[in-house]
Motif scaffolding. Sequence first.
Motif, mmCIF file in Angstrom:
data_model
loop_
_atom_site.group_PDB
_atom_site.id
_atom_site.type_symbol
_atom_site.label_atom_id
_atom_site.label_comp_id
_atom_site.label_asym_id
_atom_site.label_seq_id
_atom_site.Cartn_x
_atom_site.Cartn_y
_atom_site.Cartn_z
ATOM 1 N N THR A 105 3.669 -0.619 -6.333
ATOM 2 C CA THR A 105 2.295 0.134 -5.844
ATOM 3 C C THR A 105 2.222 0.278 -7.333
ATOM 4 O OG1 THR A 105 3.369 1.546 -4.972
ATOM 5 C CG2 THR A 105 2.437 -0.679 -3.381
ATOM 6 N N THR A 115 -3.386 3.249 -9.344
ATOM 7 C CA THR A 115 -4.537 1.801 -8.976
ATOM 8 C C THR A 115 -3.757 0.906 -9.184
ATOM 9 O OG1 THR A 115 -4.486 2.866 -11.672
ATOM 10 C CG2 THR A 115 -6.005 3.952 -10.705
ATOM 11 N N GLU A 116 -4.968 -0.341 -8.767
ATOM 12 C CA GLU A 116 -4.378 -1.428 -8.420
ATOM 13 C C GLU A 116 -4.418 -2.192 -10.005
ATOM 14 O OE1 GLU A 116 -6.426 -3.582 -5.670
ATOM 15 O OE2 GLU A 116 -6.554 -1.171 -4.087
ATOM 16 N N GLU A 170 -1.904 4.353 4.813
ATOM 17 C CA GLU A 170 -2.192 2.620 4.812
ATOM 18 C C GLU A 170 -3.092 1.407 3.855
ATOM 19 O OE1 GLU A 170 -6.462 2.306 7.147
ATOM 20 O OE2 GLU A 170 -4.732 3.163 9.177
ATOM 21 N N ARG A 171 -3.428 2.694 2.216
ATOM 22 C CA ARG A 171 -2.897 2.424 0.888
ATOM 23 C C ARG A 171 -1.752 1.537 0.765
ATOM 24 N NH1 ARG A 171 -2.611 3.255 -3.864
ATOM 25 N NH2 ARG A 171 -4.492 2.672 -5.437
ATOM 26 N N GLU A 172 -1.279 2.667 0.641
ATOM 27 C CA GLU A 172 0.341 2.068 0.055
ATOM 28 C C GLU A 172 0.608 0.687 0.817
ATOM 29 O OE1 GLU A 172 2.688 3.218 -2.713
ATOM 30 O OE2 GLU A 172 0.487 3.859 -3.569
ATOM 31 N N ARG A 230 -0.276 -1.947 1.494
ATOM 32 C CA ARG A 230 -1.575 -3.200 1.794
ATOM 33 C C ARG A 230 -1.048 -3.198 0.273
ATOM 34 N NH1 ARG A 230 -5.676 -3.077 -1.235
ATOM 35 N NH2 ARG A 230 -6.537 -0.873 -1.830
ATOM 36 N N LEU A 231 -1.115 -2.540 -0.544
ATOM 37 C CA LEU A 231 -0.599 -2.763 -1.556
ATOM 38 C C LEU A 231 0.666 -3.589 -2.425
ATOM 39 C CD1 LEU A 231 -1.809 0.045 -3.883
ATOM 40 C CD2 LEU A 231 -3.312 -2.183 -3.571
#
Length: 283
Positions: free
Chosen positions: A137, A140-141, A172-174, A176-177
């Motif tokens: 991760t 930024t994506e 949650e973001r981490e 998900r990535l």
Amino acid sequence: MGALAGMMERHPQTRFTIACGPAVQDLFRYMPRCERIIVVEKKPHNRHWLALWWQVVRHRWEVVVDLRSSPLAYGVWSRSRHVVRGGRRTGLKLEQQARSLGFRQPFRPHVWLGPEEQDMAARLLPGDIRWLALAPTAGTETKLWPASSFAALADRLGAEGMRPVLFYGPGEREARLAAPARAAMPEALDLGGTYSLAQVAALLVRCCLFVGSDSGLMHLSAALDVPTLGLFGPSRAAEYAPSGRWTAVVEAPGPPGAGNMEGLKAEDVCQAALSLYEWSREG
């Protein structure tokens, strides 16, 4: 951490107050001569700076160091102050900070580990296995290397006797990535999203190699003297390359700071990773 190491050497008798965000406060828990840690919680309209100012304005400081280019350093009493300018400039951020502090050369970052965290890490990552830290991760994506490439790298380095461990941050973001990497590498030990930063540091230091995109975990690994390979695409390695005893970078094809991570081949990363690992074993 490099700026702090330099200031500790310059002022060997001085006690330090650290102001930092909640995510990194654990890194200073075992720091020698750390008298106080002020946790700065971000607030709307930059009101967190006012809250911090109120906590420090009543003291007379020997030195104030501001790495965030804020007005706060000029709003408190101090015998001397160092404010690191923001914006894009030539050279590594570590070097820019060293120049702002008046050092002839930058100091290597340093991280202090606690005994409880080290005992926990020894139970989770026994020393008879060569653990490969993978960080899929980033902030930024566009910095993300494809999960399939991480899996191909894990297969290649697994053939060299290394066992992959996944690291990523909480939230949650981490999660998900990191999900594609978890799915692509079901055999990997998943240590992401659960542990404090102090625990993560103790876990990382037990790994023989780290591979990951430009991120805080990459810089933490390098500061711990873990052989660290940073993968760069849409960020500039000339400014943000990891700093430590054994570090290297691989840049994606394209202009500096605008590379496409999907163009970064697993075989090229594997070759760089093995070269870095062998270099670390030599000394």
